[in-house]
Write a protein that holds these residues in place. Structure first.
Motif, PDB file in Angstrom:
ATOM      1  N   PHE A   1      11.669   5.214  -9.747  1.00  0.00           N
ATOM      2  CA  PHE A   1      11.523   3.812  -9.354  1.00  0.00           C
ATOM      3  C   PHE A   1      10.396   3.640  -8.338  1.00  0.00           C
ATOM      4  CE2 PHE A   1      12.815  -0.052  -7.015  1.00  0.00           C
ATOM      5  CZ  PHE A   1      12.752  -0.946  -8.081  1.00  0.00           C
ATOM      6  N   LEU A   2      10.304   4.558  -7.387  1.00  0.00           N
ATOM      7  CA  LEU A   2       9.220   4.498  -6.401  1.00  0.00           C
ATOM      8  C   LEU A   2       7.860   4.635  -7.091  1.00  0.00           C
ATOM      9  CD1 LEU A   2      10.724   6.668  -3.519  1.00  0.00           C
ATOM     10  CD2 LEU A   2      10.571   4.183  -3.621  1.00  0.00           C
ATOM     11  N   ARG A   3       7.775   5.525  -8.070  1.00  0.00           N
ATOM     12  CA  ARG A   3       6.515   5.704  -8.801  1.00  0.00           C
ATOM     13  C   ARG A   3       6.157   4.453  -9.615  1.00  0.00           C
ATOM     14  NH1 ARG A   3       5.164  11.434  -9.322  1.00  0.00           N
ATOM     15  NH2 ARG A   3       6.791  12.612  -8.266  1.00  0.00           N
ATOM     16  N   ILE A   4       7.177   3.829 -10.196  1.00  0.00           N
ATOM     17  CA  ILE A   4       6.957   2.596 -10.964  1.00  0.00           C
ATOM     18  C   ILE A   4       6.455   1.487 -10.031  1.00  0.00           C
ATOM     19  CG2 ILE A   4       8.138   0.710 -12.194  1.00  0.00           C
ATOM     20  CD1 ILE A   4       7.811   3.010 -14.049  1.00  0.00           C
ATOM     21  N   MET A   5       7.028   1.399  -8.839  1.00  0.00           N
ATOM     22  CA  MET A   5       6.600   0.377  -7.891  1.00  0.00           C
ATOM     23  C   MET A   5       5.162   0.628  -7.425  1.00  0.00           C
ATOM     24  SD  MET A   5       9.048  -1.593  -8.153  1.00  0.00           S
ATOM     25  CE  MET A   5       8.655  -2.867  -6.991  1.00  0.00           C
ATOM     26  N   ASP A   6       4.784   1.880  -7.310  1.00  0.00           N
ATOM     27  CA  ASP A   6       3.402   2.217  -6.972  1.00  0.00           C
ATOM     28  C   ASP A   6       2.467   1.801  -8.118  1.00  0.00           C
ATOM     29  OD1 ASP A   6       1.294   3.391  -5.439  1.00  0.00           O
ATOM     30  OD2 ASP A   6       1.433   5.193  -6.687  1.00  0.00           O
ATOM     31  N   LEU A   7       2.858   2.100  -9.346  1.00  0.00           N
ATOM     32  CA  LEU A   7       2.075   1.683 -10.510  1.00  0.00           C
ATOM     33  C   LEU A   7       1.982   0.155 -10.565  1.00  0.00           C
ATOM     34  CD1 LEU A   7       0.609   2.248 -13.211  1.00  0.00           C
ATOM     35  CD2 LEU A   7       2.872   2.180 -14.293  1.00  0.00           C
ATOM     36  N   ARG A   8       3.069  -0.512 -10.234  1.00  0.00           N
ATOM     37  CA  ARG A   8       3.107  -1.980 -10.254  1.00  0.00           C
ATOM     38  C   ARG A   8       1.992  -2.566  -9.379  1.00  0.00           C
ATOM     39  NH1 ARG A   8       5.772  -5.241  -6.677  1.00  0.00           N
ATOM     40  NH2 ARG A   8       6.144  -7.355  -7.388  1.00  0.00           N
ATOM     41  N   ARG A   9       1.758  -1.950  -8.231  1.00  0.00           N
ATOM     42  CA  ARG A   9       0.670  -2.403  -7.352  1.00  0.00           C
ATOM     43  C   ARG A   9      -0.667  -2.366  -8.080  1.00  0.00           C
ATOM     44  NH1 ARG A   9       1.037   1.650  -3.506  1.00  0.00           N
ATOM     45  NH2 ARG A   9      -1.182   1.786  -3.765  1.00  0.00           N
ATOM     46  N   SER A  10      -0.932  -1.259  -8.764  1.00  0.00           N
ATOM     47  CA  SER A  10      -2.195  -1.126  -9.507  1.00  0.00           C
ATOM     48  C   SER A  10      -2.270  -2.121 -10.663  1.00  0.00           C
ATOM     49  CB  SER A  10      -2.343   0.299 -10.055  1.00  0.00           C
ATOM     50  OG  SER A  10      -2.419   1.222  -9.009  1.00  0.00           O
ATOM     51  N   LEU A  11      -1.144  -2.341 -11.324  1.00  0.00           N
ATOM     52  CA  LEU A  11      -1.112  -3.318 -12.418  1.00  0.00           C
ATOM     53  C   LEU A  11      -1.432  -4.716 -11.893  1.00  0.00           C
ATOM     54  CD1 LEU A  11       2.117  -2.080 -14.247  1.00  0.00           C
ATOM     55  CD2 LEU A  11      -0.227  -1.874 -15.104  1.00  0.00           C
ATOM     56  N   LYS A  12      -0.865  -5.060 -10.744  1.00  0.00           N
ATOM     57  CA  LYS A  12      -1.135  -6.371 -10.142  1.00  0.00           C
ATOM     58  C   LYS A  12      -2.610  -6.503  -9.774  1.00  0.00           C
ATOM     59  CE  LYS A  12       1.724  -8.448  -7.439  1.00  0.00           C
ATOM     60  NZ  LYS A  12       2.844  -9.218  -6.978  1.00  0.00           N
ATOM     61  N   ASP A  13      -3.180  -5.436  -9.189  1.00  0.00           N
ATOM     62  CA  ASP A  13      -4.589  -5.466  -8.793  1.00  0.00           C
ATOM     63  C   ASP A  13      -5.510  -5.720  -9.986  1.00  0.00           C
ATOM     64  OD1 ASP A  13      -3.869  -4.997  -6.172  1.00  0.00           O
ATOM     65  OD2 ASP A  13      -4.431  -2.874  -6.200  1.00  0.00           O
TER      66      ASP A  13
ATOM     67  N   GLY B   1       0.822  -1.200   0.000  1.00  0.00           N
ATOM     68  CA  GLY B   1       0.000   0.000   0.000  1.00  0.00           C
ATOM     69  C   GLY B   1       0.858   1.251   0.000  1.00  0.00           C
ATOM     70  N   GLN B   2       0.173   2.376  -0.100  1.00  0.00           N
ATOM     71  CA  GLN B   2       0.853   3.663  -0.140  1.00  0.00           C
ATOM     72  C   GLN B   2       1.671   3.898   1.127  1.00  0.00           C
ATOM     73  OE1 GLN B   2       0.862   5.741  -2.894  1.00  0.00           O
ATOM     74  NE2 GLN B   2       2.459   6.818  -1.781  1.00  0.00           N
ATOM     75  N   SER B   3       1.175   3.433   2.271  1.00  0.00           N
ATOM     76  CA  SER B   3       1.904   3.653   3.525  1.00  0.00           C
ATOM     77  C   SER B   3       3.253   2.922   3.501  1.00  0.00           C
ATOM     78  CB  SER B   3       1.076   3.217   4.731  1.00  0.00           C
ATOM     79  OG  SER B   3       0.789   1.838   4.662  1.00  0.00           O
ATOM     80  N   ASP B   4       3.295   1.721   2.919  1.00  0.00           N
ATOM     81  CA  ASP B   4       4.572   0.998   2.788  1.00  0.00           C
ATOM     82  C   ASP B   4       5.546   1.789   1.924  1.00  0.00           C
ATOM     83  OD1 ASP B   4       3.474  -1.119   4.214  1.00  0.00           O
ATOM     84  OD2 ASP B   4       3.143  -2.373   2.450  1.00  0.00           O
ATOM     85  N   LEU B   5       5.045   2.305   0.813  1.00  0.00           N
ATOM     86  CA  LEU B   5       5.879   3.072  -0.109  1.00  0.00           C
ATOM     87  C   LEU B   5       6.395   4.345   0.557  1.00  0.00           C
ATOM     88  CD1 LEU B   5       6.902   3.076  -3.060  1.00  0.00           C
ATOM     89  CD2 LEU B   5       4.900   4.418  -3.639  1.00  0.00           C
ATOM     90  N   ASP B   6       5.509   5.052   1.260  1.00  0.00           N
ATOM     91  CA  ASP B   6       5.911   6.281   1.955  1.00  0.00           C
ATOM     92  C   ASP B   6       6.956   5.996   3.023  1.00  0.00           C
ATOM     93  OD1 ASP B   6       4.133   7.692   0.383  1.00  0.00           O
ATOM     94  OD2 ASP B   6       2.562   7.762   1.921  1.00  0.00           O
ATOM     95  N   GLU B   7       6.772   4.897   3.738  1.00  0.00           N
ATOM     96  CA  GLU B   7       7.719   4.521   4.791  1.00  0.00           C
ATOM     97  C   GLU B   7       9.123   4.283   4.216  1.00  0.00           C
ATOM     98  OE1 GLU B   7       8.431   0.603   7.513  1.00  0.00           O
ATOM     99  OE2 GLU B   7       6.377   1.378   7.446  1.00  0.00           O
ATOM    100  N   ILE B   8       9.185   3.560   3.109  1.00  0.00           N
ATOM    101  CA  ILE B   8      10.479   3.284   2.475  1.00  0.00           C
ATOM    102  C   ILE B   8      11.092   4.560   1.917  1.00  0.00           C
ATOM    103  CG2 ILE B   8      11.615   2.064   0.583  1.00  0.00           C
ATOM    104  CD1 ILE B   8       9.568  -0.222   1.055  1.00  0.00           C
ATOM    105  N   ALA B   9      10.282   5.406   1.288  1.00  0.00           N
ATOM    106  CA  ALA B   9      10.786   6.671   0.746  1.00  0.00           C
ATOM    107  C   ALA B   9      11.360   7.541   1.869  1.00  0.00           C
ATOM    108  CB  ALA B   9       9.687   7.414   0.005  1.00  0.00           C
ATOM    109  N   ASN B  10      10.652   7.607   2.991  1.00  0.00           N
ATOM    110  CA  ASN B  10      11.146   8.398   4.126  1.00  0.00           C
ATOM    111  C   ASN B  10      12.433   7.816   4.687  1.00  0.00           C
ATOM    112  OD1 ASN B  10       9.081  10.288   3.992  1.00  0.00           O
ATOM    113  ND2 ASN B  10       7.753   9.110   5.353  1.00  0.00           N
TER     114      ASN B  10
END
Length: 170
Positions: A84-96, A59-68
């Protein structure tokens, strides 16, 4: 081995008459330079740790935590890491949406769906009809569209918005 194990689990579920959920690992070919450079995280093992963690976000919270954490430990994010962070966020939506491949070809983003994707054909057809030529649907379950943005951030945002729209009921 993991793919074999997943296939065996799916076969057992089918034999039991259970609904099988296919986990899709999308192939992303958008031509965006997105990686963690050695100049940002010199230690190869630490880079691999962050790659693994980013691959496992839920989720977004995981991504934000890693970015921070990256900012705290290594300083401001270089453009390739931010991408890369944006691509990983998109990857989540692609998987869904069970998108097998997202690729940029000749100025159009093409999304290839798994045959059991939770996307209705009616919704795809509706997008094509309302899109006034912006969207195309092929017979092999691929949706293509021309992003209105010319930059990578805009293209990623538009791709994510298309996926979100496809998840909405007709």
């Amino acid at each position: 081995f993991e793919l074999y194990q997943q296939m065996m689990e799916e076969a057992v579920q089918e034999l039991r008459g259970e609904q099988v959920h296919h986990d899709v690992e999308p192939e992303i070919q958008l031509g965006i330079p997105a990686f963690i450079p050695e100049s940002y995280i010199p230690d190869e093992n630490q880079r691999l740790v962050f790659y693994r963690r980013l691959a496992a976000i839920h989720g977004q919270s995981d991504l934000d935590e890693i970015a921070n954490e990256l900012r705290d430990r290594y300083g401001p994010l270089p453009p390739t890491v931010d991408s890369f962070l944006r691509i990983m966020d998109l990857r989540r939506s692609l998987k869904d949406c069970m998108v097998v491949r997202a690729a940029l070809r000749e100025g159009a983003v093409t999304l290839q769906f798994h045959p059991e994707a939770p996307v209705s054909v009616d919704k795809l057809v509706s997008m094509v009809e309302k899109g006034k030529g912006r969207f195309k649907l092929s017979t092999d379950f691929q949706l293509s569209f021309r992003p209105q943005s010319s930059d990578w951030d805009g293209m990623l945002a538009e791709t994510k918005a298309v996926l979100q729209e496809l998840r909405q009921p007709c």
